[in-house]
Design an enzyme around this catalytic site. Structure first.
Site, PDB file in Angstrom:
ATOM      1  N   GLY A  35       0.854  -1.186   0.000  1.00  0.00           N
ATOM      2  CA  GLY A  35       0.000   0.000   0.000  1.00  0.00           C
ATOM      3  C   GLY A  35       0.882   1.225   0.000  1.00  0.00           C
ATOM      4  N   TYR A 105      -7.126  -5.098  -9.462  1.00  0.00           N
ATOM      5  CA  TYR A 105      -7.530  -4.723  -8.112  1.00  0.00           C
ATOM      6  C   TYR A 105      -8.766  -5.496  -7.666  1.00  0.00           C
ATOM      7  CZ  TYR A 105      -4.482  -0.606  -8.391  1.00  0.00           C
ATOM      8  OH  TYR A 105      -3.410   0.237  -8.500  1.00  0.00           O
ATOM      9  N   ARG A 107     -10.440  -4.429  -4.485  1.00  0.00           N
ATOM     10  CA  ARG A 107     -10.434  -3.595  -3.278  1.00  0.00           C
ATOM     11  C   ARG A 107     -11.777  -2.904  -3.015  1.00  0.00           C
ATOM     12  NH1 ARG A 107      -5.787   0.473  -5.325  1.00  0.00           N
ATOM     13  NH2 ARG A 107      -5.593   0.913  -3.100  1.00  0.00           N
ATOM     14  N   THR A 228       9.118  13.615  -9.712  1.00  0.00           N
ATOM     15  CA  THR A 228       9.874  12.413 -10.066  1.00  0.00           C
ATOM     16  C   THR A 228       9.758  12.193 -11.565  1.00  0.00           C
ATOM     17  OG1 THR A 228       7.967  11.002  -9.537  1.00  0.00           O
ATOM     18  CG2 THR A 228       9.567  11.384  -7.788  1.00  0.00           C
ATOM     19  N   GLU A 231      13.554   7.528 -15.348  1.00  0.00           N
ATOM     20  CA  GLU A 231      14.976   7.376 -15.657  1.00  0.00           C
ATOM     21  C   GLU A 231      15.725   8.702 -15.672  1.00  0.00           C
ATOM     22  OE1 GLU A 231      15.306   5.258 -19.292  1.00  0.00           O
ATOM     23  OE2 GLU A 231      14.554   3.358 -18.458  1.00  0.00           O
ATOM     24  N   THR A 258       8.793   1.570  -5.937  1.00  0.00           N
ATOM     25  CA  THR A 258       9.989   2.407  -6.041  1.00  0.00           C
ATOM     26  C   THR A 258       9.697   3.851  -5.642  1.00  0.00           C
ATOM     27  OG1 THR A 258      10.891   1.016  -7.798  1.00  0.00           O
ATOM     28  CG2 THR A 258      11.778   3.229  -7.606  1.00  0.00           C
ATOM     29  N   GLY A 259       8.588   4.392  -6.148  1.00  0.00           N
ATOM     30  CA  GLY A 259       8.241   5.770  -5.814  1.00  0.00           C
ATOM     31  C   GLY A 259       7.975   5.953  -4.334  1.00  0.00           C
ATOM     32  N   ASP A 260       7.341   4.973  -3.706  1.00  0.00           N
ATOM     33  CA  ASP A 260       7.073   5.048  -2.268  1.00  0.00           C
ATOM     34  C   ASP A 260       8.375   5.007  -1.470  1.00  0.00           C
ATOM     35  OD1 ASP A 260       4.355   4.972  -2.935  1.00  0.00           O
ATOM     36  OD2 ASP A 260       4.312   2.785  -2.822  1.00  0.00           O
TER      37      ASP A 260
END
EC number: 2.7.1.58
Length: 318
Positions: A35, A105, A107, A228, A231, A258-260
């Protein structure tokens, strides 16, 4: 416990077939938790920042699996338990060119979609140094749109730094719905994080990344804007100055989360009083390390991050 960083959002069960297999034919599925907001809390916690996660879960083995996993990484869950609710999940089938990665998903009607401020431990938000959530959370239900706004307002009134990641998900809502909801929250946000592609798709802004950051800072009076760029690295506008950070080379095993990882590391350094350019570098190094492990979580150590920052190689550590 008074946490330095408090995050709010949904944590799901992540189910994935073995690498190279398809969901429709796989005989087994790997079981993990995932999450955006809890991923951020884990990354920050593993880098020495005390972190808590605020949410609502079903009182079931699946819900307890989530809290057990978070505690393993030093994150303290503050959860409203619901006897009758269900646990959200998602299935991920990792792609290989030319086949893209596919996410499914499951959810709908998850426990968190009904979470209201009067059910939650709001006092931990008031006592924190920073509060974080993302655009995924208000996308899940009208109730969560209201709750997200109220928690951001609570943090603002308490003097808690507020951070928000645009984190657009096309499978959850349209760009116009996302824009309307997120822009209504922006006046309560100090630090905005957004992927360059999301800024263009959702907020309909044009220009290069430094221009996008400057426009957002000017339009919404953000203290800090982080963009962000995949690359091309990341940049931050803070105090009228734009700082740029390239990516660190990595051999990718799993890019999800990766972003988290970047955000968790970035916030951990801001909370520690480090300058924005240092926080950017820590974010980039942690993101690179996250790509080398399976799952959504940045299972990293401060020493590993420091080694990346020093330019250490990936040889055998004896």
């Amino acid at each position: 416990m008074t946490a330095e960083l408090v995050t709010f959002g949904e944590t799901m069960i992540r189910l994935s077939p073995p690498e190279g297999e398809r969901i429709e034919t796989a005989r087994s599925l790997e079981f993990r938790t995932a999450g955006a907001e809890s991923n951020v809390a884990v990354a920050a916690s593993r880098l020495g920042c005390s972190a808590a996660w605020l949410s609502k879960l079903p009182d079931s083995p699946l819900g307890r699996r989530v809290t057990t996993e978070l505690r393993t990484h030093g994150v303290e869950p503050y959860v409203r338990w619901d006897d009758d609710a269900r646990q959200g999940a998602y299935y991920i089938e990792q792609g290989r060119a030319p086949r893209p990665t596919n996410v499914i998903y499951d959810r709908a009607d998850a426990a968190v979609t009904t979470a209201r401020p009067d059910e939650l431990a709001v006092d931990i938000v008031e006592d924190a140094a920073a509060f974080y959530t993302s655009g995924i959370t208000p996308a899940l239900s009208e109730t969560l749109r209201e709750t997200t706004g109220e928690l951001l307002q609570t943090a603002t009134e308490a003097g808690t730094t507020t951070a928000f990641d645009l984190n657009y998900r096309s499978k959850l809502w349209s760009p116009s719905d996302a824009r309307d909801a997120c822009e209504s929250l922006f006046p309560k946000v100090d630090v905005l994080v957004a992927a360059e592609r999301d800024i263009r798709a959702v907020l309909e802004l044009d220009g290069d990344a430094p221009t996008l950051a400057s426009e957002l800072a000017g339009d919404f009076d953000f203290e800090t804007v982080v963009v962000t760029r995949g690359e091309d690295g990341a940049l931050a506008r803070h105090g009228g100055t734009v700082y740029e950070q390239p990516v660190f080379e990595t051999d990718t095993v799993d890019a999800i989360g990766t972003g988290d990882a970047f955000v968790g590391a970035f916030l951990s350094r801001l909370i520690a009083g480090e300058p924005v350019e240092t926080a950017l570098a820590y974010g980039a190094a942690t993101a690179a390390l996250k790509r080398t492990v399976h799952g959504d979580l940045a299972v990293v150590t401060p020493d590993e991050v420091e080694r990346v920052l020093r330019g250490g190689d990936a040889g055998i550590d004896r």
